[in-house]
Design an enzyme around this catalytic site. Structure first.
Site, short mmCIF file in Angstrom:
data_model
loop_
_atom_site.label_atom_id
_atom_site.label_comp_id
_atom_site.label_asym_id
_atom_site.label_seq_id
_atom_site.Cartn_x
_atom_site.Cartn_y
_atom_site.Cartn_z
CG HIS A 3 -20.04 107.48 28.89
ND1 HIS A 3 -19.98 108.53 28.00
CD2 HIS A 3 -19.77 108.03 30.12
CE1 HIS A 3 -19.70 109.66 28.64
NE2 HIS A 3 -19.57 109.38 29.93
CD GLU A 4 -19.90 106.52 33.65
OE1 GLU A 4 -18.76 106.85 34.03
OE2 GLU A 4 -20.83 107.34 33.54
CG HIS A 60 -15.03 108.29 32.01
ND1 HIS A 60 -14.55 109.31 31.21
CD2 HIS A 60 -16.36 108.54 32.18
CE1 HIS A 60 -15.54 110.14 30.92
NE2 HIS A 60 -16.64 109.69 31.49
#
Length: 292
Positions: A205-206, A209
Site C-alpha cells: 500500500h505505502e 503512494h
C-alpha cells in the site's frame, strides 16, 4: 501506518502535504489515520484540487516522454532496532517477495510491470528512531538514505497507535530528495504479530503512494476521485472485509479489494490496469526523467 494490536485499522501517514502546488517540505507531515470504528479527516488530507493539479502536471510533463514498459526498482531496506532485532534477513526477503507477487498480479488484478530488487539491508540500533520514526524522520533518513529518485528506501521500525506506515510521493522528490522513501511497522511484515495486517500488504500500500497512487477513496464520490478511471469512487475507506460495499451512486461497487484502500490484508488483492499505467507515468516524469 501503525496501529493498535486490538481494534486496529489500516492507516497511512504521508510524509508531506500536497499544498501549496507540489512544492512542499516533506517534514510537514500530513496524516491519514483511522480508529477501528471512526475515521477522522486530517487537516492536510488531499483536497480535490490537489489530485487534479497532479494530473495536470503529469500530463504536461509526459509530452515527448514514453513511460517504460517494465520498471525494476533498486531497493534498500533499513531495519531500525530498539535493542533486539525484530526483523531477520529472511523477513526482509519475505516482504520483497510479497511486493513482487502483489505488483506482479499473483494475488489478483493486473501485472503492473513493476518489480523490486533488493540491493542491501542495513541494521541500526537506535531506540529513539525505532519507537518514533515519525518525529525522527529527518535524522534517520539523512543518515541512512541511499541512491537517487529511482531507489526505494524502505525503513522498518515500530510506529505508534493508529498508524502502520507512511510514504512520500514522487512529485515531492525534487523538493526534498533526502526524505524520499517509505516507513512501515515491522509487525506488518509477512507473518508478523499484527492480526489482520500481517501479510506484508502495508508495504504494498505505502509503496503504491511512493509510485504515485492516491487512495481509492480520495475525494469520496466527487470528481476527480483518485484520478484513476477504473477504480470506482467510494465515499469512505473500507474497514474489515465487507461484502458488496457500494457507497457512491457512480457506476461500480467500491474497490474494497484494491491495495490502495484500507481493507484487512486478507481482503486486499489487486491493482488495476490504469493504476499500473499511472505508476509508469509517474516513474517516467518524476523518477526516471529529469524534472523540467
Amino acid at each position: 501506518m501503525a496501529r493498535r494490536v486490538t481494534a486496529v485499522s489500516l492507516a497511512c501517514l504521508l510524509a508531506a502535504g500536497l499544498t501549496p502546488p507540489l512544492r512542499v517540505e516533506a517534514a510537514q507531515a500530513a496524516v491519514c489515520a483511522a480508529a477501528h470504528a471512526l475515521r477522522v479527516p486530517w487537516p492536510r488530507s488531499p483536497k480535490p484540487e490537489d489530485v487534479a493539479r497532479v494530473m495536470t502536471e503529469v500530463t504536461r510533463r509526459l509530452a515527448g516522454i514514453t513511460p517504460p514498459a517494465r520498471i525494476t526498482v533498486p531497493t534498500w531496506v533499513h531495519v531500525i532496532t530498539g535493542g533486539v532485532r525484530p526483523v531477520s534477513d529472511q523477513d526482509v526477503e519475505a516482504q520483497i517477495k510479497t511486493l513482487n507477487s502483489a505488483y506482479g498480479g499473483v494475488y489478483g488484478g493486473v501485472d503492473t510491470g513493476v518489480r523490486f530488487k533488493l540491493e542491501g539491508v542495513t541494521v541500526d540500533e537506535n531506540a529513539v528512531w525505532f519507537t518514533d520514526p515519525v518525529g525522527n524522520e529527518r535524522p534517520m533518513k539523512v543518515k541512512l538514505h541511499r541512491g537517487d529518485a529511482t531507489t526505494l528506501n524502505l525503513y522498518i521500525a515500530q510506529l505508534s497507535t493508529q498508524m502502520l506506515g507512511f510514504s512520500s510521493y514522487p512529485f515531492w522528490y525534487d523538493e526534498s530528495p533526502g526524505l524520499d522513501g517509505v516507513v512501515i511497522d515491522w509487525r506488518s511484515l509477512p507473518g508478523g504479530p499484527l492480526s489482520n495486517y500481517n501479510r506484508g500488504f502495508t508495504g504494498v500500500h505505502e509503496i503504491g503512494h511512493w509510485l504515485g497512487l492516491f487512495h481509492t477513496f480520495e475525494n469520496g464520490c466527487t470528481m476527480p476521485g483518485d484520478g484513476i478511471a477504473d477504480t470506482p469512487m467510494e465515499a469512505s475507506p473500507t474497514e474489515g472485509c465487507p461484502p458488496g460495499k457500494d457507497t457512491c451512486s457512480n457506476p461500480g461497487t467500491d474497490p474494497a479489494h484494491n491495495f490502495m484502500d484500507y481493507a484487512y490484508d486478507r481482503c486486499m488483492s489487486e491493482f488495476t490496469q490504469e493504476q499500473a499505467e499511472r505508476m509508469h507515468q509517474m516513474w517516467a516524469v518524476y523518477r526516471h526523467a529529469p524534472v523540467t
